[in-house]
Design a protein around this motif. Structure first.
Motif, PDB file in Angstrom:
ATOM      1  N   CYS A 193     -37.685 102.719   5.221  1.00  0.00           N
ATOM      2  CA  CYS A 193     -38.687 103.467   4.928  1.00  0.00           C
ATOM      3  C   CYS A 193     -39.091 104.348   6.004  1.00  0.00           C
ATOM      4  N   MET A 194     -39.321 103.546   7.057  1.00  0.00           N
ATOM      5  CA  MET A 194     -39.412 104.596   8.520  1.00  0.00           C
ATOM      6  C   MET A 194     -38.534 105.392   8.883  1.00  0.00           C
ATOM      7  N   GLU A 195     -36.847 105.015   8.531  1.00  0.00           N
ATOM      8  CA  GLU A 195     -36.233 105.781   8.819  1.00  0.00           C
ATOM      9  C   GLU A 195     -36.359 106.800   8.353  1.00  0.00           C
ATOM     10  N   ALA A 196     -36.751 106.993   6.438  1.00  0.00           N
ATOM     11  CA  ALA A 196     -36.586 107.865   5.561  1.00  0.00           C
ATOM     12  C   ALA A 196     -37.385 108.606   6.179  1.00  0.00           C
ATOM     13  N   ARG A 197     -38.753 108.476   6.440  1.00  0.00           N
ATOM     14  CA  ARG A 197     -39.697 109.290   6.779  1.00  0.00           C
ATOM     15  C   ARG A 197     -39.835 109.971   8.088  1.00  0.00           C
ATOM     16  N   ILE A 198     -38.343 109.294   8.567  1.00  0.00           N
ATOM     17  CA  ILE A 198     -38.437 110.409  10.252  1.00  0.00           C
ATOM     18  C   ILE A 198     -37.403 111.302   9.874  1.00  0.00           C
ATOM     19  N   TYR A 199     -36.341 111.151   9.237  1.00  0.00           N
ATOM     20  CA  TYR A 199     -35.921 112.252   8.339  1.00  0.00           C
ATOM     21  C   TYR A 199     -35.751 113.104   7.136  1.00  0.00           C
ATOM     22  N   SER A 200     -36.808 113.301   6.944  1.00  0.00           N
ATOM     23  CA  SER A 200     -37.838 113.450   6.045  1.00  0.00           C
ATOM     24  C   SER A 200     -38.973 114.610   6.996  1.00  0.00           C
ATOM     25  N   HIS A 201     -40.230 113.864   8.002  1.00  0.00           N
ATOM     26  CA  HIS A 201     -40.409 114.661   8.914  1.00  0.00           C
ATOM     27  C   HIS A 201     -39.368 115.804   9.863  1.00  0.00           C
ATOM     28  N   ILE A 253     -41.320  91.881   5.565  1.00  0.00           N
ATOM     29  CA  ILE A 253     -41.821  92.364   6.551  1.00  0.00           C
ATOM     30  C   ILE A 253     -40.605  93.113   7.821  1.00  0.00           C
ATOM     31  N   ASP A 254     -40.384  94.246   8.248  1.00  0.00           N
ATOM     32  CA  ASP A 254     -39.437  93.803   9.319  1.00  0.00           C
ATOM     33  C   ASP A 254     -40.164  93.990  10.597  1.00  0.00           C
ATOM     34  N   LEU A 255     -39.443  93.689  11.375  1.00  0.00           N
ATOM     35  CA  LEU A 255     -39.565  93.525  12.619  1.00  0.00           C
ATOM     36  C   LEU A 255     -39.498  94.850  13.418  1.00  0.00           C
ATOM     37  N   GLY A 256     -40.775  95.066  14.691  1.00  0.00           N
ATOM     38  CA  GLY A 256     -40.323  96.763  15.232  1.00  0.00           C
ATOM     39  C   GLY A 256     -41.246  97.129  15.368  1.00  0.00           C
ATOM     40  N   PRO A 257     -41.052  97.986  15.664  1.00  0.00           N
ATOM     41  CA  PRO A 257     -40.082  98.975  16.485  1.00  0.00           C
ATOM     42  C   PRO A 257     -40.212  97.793  18.730  1.00  0.00           C
ATOM     43  N   PHE A 258     -38.836  98.563  18.238  1.00  0.00           N
ATOM     44  CA  PHE A 258     -38.964  97.343  20.365  1.00  0.00           C
ATOM     45  C   PHE A 258     -38.388  98.330  20.770  1.00  0.00           C
ATOM     46  N   ALA A 259     -38.520  98.783  21.911  1.00  0.00           N
ATOM     47  CA  ALA A 259     -37.698  99.638  22.966  1.00  0.00           C
ATOM     48  C   ALA A 259     -35.996  99.023  23.516  1.00  0.00           C
ATOM     49  N   SER A 260     -35.560  98.100  23.293  1.00  0.00           N
ATOM     50  CA  SER A 260     -34.154  98.264  22.790  1.00  0.00           C
ATOM     51  C   SER A 260     -33.435  97.204  22.098  1.00  0.00           C
ATOM     52  N   ARG A 261     -32.671  97.182  22.300  1.00  0.00           N
ATOM     53  CA  ARG A 261     -32.122  96.200  20.849  1.00  0.00           C
ATOM     54  C   ARG A 261     -31.489  94.242  21.718  1.00  0.00           C
ATOM     55  N   ASP A 262     -31.943  94.689  22.807  1.00  0.00           N
ATOM     56  CA  ASP A 262     -32.019  93.103  23.141  1.00  0.00           C
ATOM     57  C   ASP A 262     -33.639  92.821  22.972  1.00  0.00           C
ATOM     58  N   VAL A 314     -35.918 106.918  15.890  1.00  0.00           N
ATOM     59  CA  VAL A 314     -36.428 107.624  17.797  1.00  0.00           C
ATOM     60  C   VAL A 314     -37.805 107.061  17.533  1.00  0.00           C
ATOM     61  N   LEU A 315     -38.210 106.099  17.260  1.00  0.00           N
ATOM     62  CA  LEU A 315     -39.487 105.158  17.543  1.00  0.00           C
ATOM     63  C   LEU A 315     -38.595 104.062  18.367  1.00  0.00           C
ATOM     64  N   GLY A 316     -38.164 103.805  18.552  1.00  0.00           N
ATOM     65  CA  GLY A 316     -37.750 102.010  18.728  1.00  0.00           C
ATOM     66  C   GLY A 316     -36.161 101.353  17.617  1.00  0.00           C
ATOM     67  N   TRP A 317     -36.426  99.910  18.249  1.00  0.00           N
ATOM     68  CA  TRP A 317     -35.103  99.605  17.267  1.00  0.00           C
ATOM     69  C   TRP A 317     -36.404  98.272  16.621  1.00  0.00           C
ATOM     70  N   TYR A 318     -35.823  98.570  15.230  1.00  0.00           N
ATOM     71  CA  TYR A 318     -36.118  97.392  13.752  1.00  0.00           C
ATOM     72  C   TYR A 318     -34.721  96.044  13.536  1.00  0.00           C
ATOM     73  N   VAL A 319     -35.967  95.187  12.553  1.00  0.00           N
ATOM     74  CA  VAL A 319     -35.231  94.124  12.844  1.00  0.00           C
ATOM     75  C   VAL A 319     -35.088  94.640  10.600  1.00  0.00           C
ATOM     76  N   ARG A 320     -34.166  94.822  10.305  1.00  0.00           N
ATOM     77  CA  ARG A 320     -34.626  94.279   8.977  1.00  0.00           C
ATOM     78  C   ARG A 320     -34.648  92.569   8.530  1.00  0.00           C
ATOM     79  N   THR A 321     -35.471  92.490   8.269  1.00  0.00           N
ATOM     80  CA  THR A 321     -35.134  90.642   7.661  1.00  0.00           C
ATOM     81  C   THR A 321     -35.747  91.176   5.884  1.00  0.00           C
ATOM     82  N   ARG A 322     -35.322  89.272   5.394  1.00  0.00           N
ATOM     83  CA  ARG A 322     -35.605  89.358   3.690  1.00  0.00           C
ATOM     84  C   ARG A 322     -36.718  89.220   3.271  1.00  0.00           C
TER      85      ARG A 322
END
Length: 98
Positions: free
Chosen positions: A84-92, A31-40, A20-28
Motif C-alpha cells: 500500500c505504501m508503494e502504491a501511495r508513493i507511485y500515485s503521488h 503489519i509489515d515491518l519498516g521502513p528501514f535504512a538498509s536491507r541488512d 523511496v522511504l526505505g526498506w520494508y519487510v512483508r509479513t503474513r
C-alpha cells in the motif's frame, strides 16, 4: 552506480520491498515491518520477527490468481502495509510528474 540506484522502480523479492522511504519487510501478519535504512537492517528485523512468532501464528496465503499476488489497497486490512505504501508513493509521483 548500483542496480538499486539505476532502477526507477522498487526492487521486490518475496519479503523485501525497497521504496523511496526505505526498506520494508512483508509479513503474513497484520503489519509489515519498516521502513528501514538498509536491507541488512530489514533482514535483521525479519529474523527477530520470525524468532518471536515461530509456531504462534498461522500462515495466511493471501489472494492469488494464476500464481500472481493480487493486492487491493482499498480493501487491505494490514497496518503499515509495504505494498500500500508503494502504491501511495507511485500515485503521488504520478500526480507530481503530470
Amino acid at each position: 552506480m548500483s542496480v538499486i540506484e539505476q532502477s526507477p522502480t522498487p526492487l521486490r523479492s518475496e519479503r523485501f520491498l525497497h521504496t523511496v522511504l526505505g526498506w520494508y519487510v512483508r509479513t503474513r501478519e497484520n503489519i509489515d515491518l519498516g521502513p528501514f535504512a538498509s536491507r541488512d537492517d530489514a533482514s535483521d528485523a525479519l529474523n527477530r520477527h520470525i524468532r518471536q512468532f515461530r509456531g504462534v501464528l498461522r500462515r495466511d496465503h493471501g489472494t492469488q490468481s494464476h500464481g500472481m499476488d493480487i493486492h487491493d489497497p482499498e480493501s487491505c486490512h494490514k497496518q503499515n502495509c509495504a505494498i500500500c505504501m508503494e502504491a501511495r508513493i507511485y500515485s503521488h509521483t504520478m500526480r507530481v510528474s503530470a
